[in-house]
Design an enzyme around this catalytic site. Sequence first.
Site, PDB file in Angstrom:
ATOM      1  N   LYS A  32      40.054  29.675  40.800  1.00 17.56           N
ATOM      2  CA  LYS A  32      39.974  28.295  39.787  1.00 17.56           C
ATOM      3  C   LYS A  32      39.589  28.781  38.304  1.00 17.56           C
ATOM      4  CE  LYS A  32      38.749  24.770  42.885  1.00 17.56           C
ATOM      5  NZ  LYS A  32      39.948  23.912  42.884  1.00 17.56           N
TER       6      LYS A  32
ATOM      7  N   ARG B  50      43.805  21.431  52.991  1.00 13.67           N
ATOM      8  CA  ARG B  50      44.646  20.831  53.858  1.00 13.67           C
ATOM      9  C   ARG B  50      44.673  21.798  55.253  1.00 13.67           C
ATOM     10  NH1 ARG B  50      49.283  21.167  49.558  1.00 13.67           N
ATOM     11  NH2 ARG B  50      47.394  20.758  48.322  1.00 13.67           N
TER      12      ARG B  50
END
Length: 502
Positions: free
Chosen positions: A278, A352
């Site tokens: 990130k 996920r």
Amino acid sequence: MSVITESPSTLDADVIVVGYHSGGDTPEPASGAHDVDAAFTGGLAPTLSLLGAGGAPEEVHTIASLGAVPAPVVVAVGLGPAPTDGPVDSDVLSRSAGAALRALAARPEGAGRVALALPAQTAEQAGAVALGAHLGLYTFDRYRTGDQARQKADKAASATLTLVSSASGAEAAAERAAVLAEGVNYSRDLVNTAPADLVPEDLASAAQALAQEAGLGIEVLDEQALTEGGYGGLTGVGQGSANPPRLVRLEHSHPEATRTIAFVGKGITFDSGGLSLKPAGSMDWMKSDMAGAASVLAAMRAIATLGLKVNAVGYLAVAENMPSGTAQRPSDVLTMYGGRTVEVLNTDAEGRLVMADALVRAQEDEPDLVVDIATLTGAQLVALGTRVFAVMGNDDETRDGIVAAADAEGEASWAMPLPGELRAGLDSSVADIANVAGERWGGMLSAGVFLKEFINEGVSWAHLDIAGPSFNHGGPHGYTPKGGTGTGTRTLVRIAEEYARK
């Protein structure tokens, strides 16, 4: 919190909190405020007008009573326009009560003994006022040092609340509100904890301590058990960290229960993005990437405390997503729990992966409903902003029922679709499915479509994406502090209550 029926104008308290409506040339006293208003010569409205009060929701003004009532301080909080066709909205009451208590807690002397004389003509209103007051008093001082910090914490802990209400069921509603607030504030504490102090093992230990306190059954799978059990999502995400992953299963059972529900929470204790790193500006609040697991843990505590006649299981999918020489790589293929394979195209789409493992495991409990809650996508913020979470599901009735439960608890949510055409974007050339789509559009929805692939036919399932509302970057508002918010906890408890009645 105690509940009394006496007039607030006669109470021996440090502060009386009353409500005012906007309308006309001056603010108008709300239900509960009339006796206090009458005790002041000419009423409180002229003084409030001089202070610039208009009665807008969450607007707070403090007035010295100068002996008009026993309490030396009166706090007037805005409730917006007076309703013409019913009682004051419960969410308005909660947020306004929270704003008033936040203002009082910020005083050097703390909140003290507070009498709440806001509208509480029904049990629902009484519960709303109590909830907002408890949530508004929240502080997180774990890392504050010195005498001033200790004094502030002591004053917050010593605040006493009295609710003025003659409504039938007010005491029970206030007790439920206290349990909910305790859960929400517990969740906030976990989210606000520095990630070095809440690695996966720490979160699992916190769950064990809570389970012992609340009488919940608990099972914790460590890294060896996860590897042997084939939990490829959890082990894949966690392999880059020095702090190995955990899967926590909590259980509340009731001998009279006829329904079983399963909650699954994302517990990424820190999300660097892994090798798909990130940007620095997107990483400083990634300690909150375990907010879904915190909400499940808090909800299970409340369910047990309330003794709900439902069987509830809660799963915490816990890992730390870090870059290192052992981290998973883009284009790695993971074998998930249950045998399906996933091509990892972006290691920052890790939530996920751990959720898929936990969802498959949760269905082994044969629940009547599965609800997962996760800070899953940045796309959720783009779509719905920072105060509204998304709800998706594999059928409209289930999804809309979750939205209704959230609305009943005053938690803002919005029903979103899971378009079938998005599934093609998750096709992989080497595995059963890829973890991200080839295009950026509809990222929140495609993440939901990915999770849906791990739900068996005939299982009712809903997915809550709380990425934005889980952490408040801005200033506090209503009963919401800066930092962790505890979003979703109350909705999960409401769902459990509804299934307990079925």
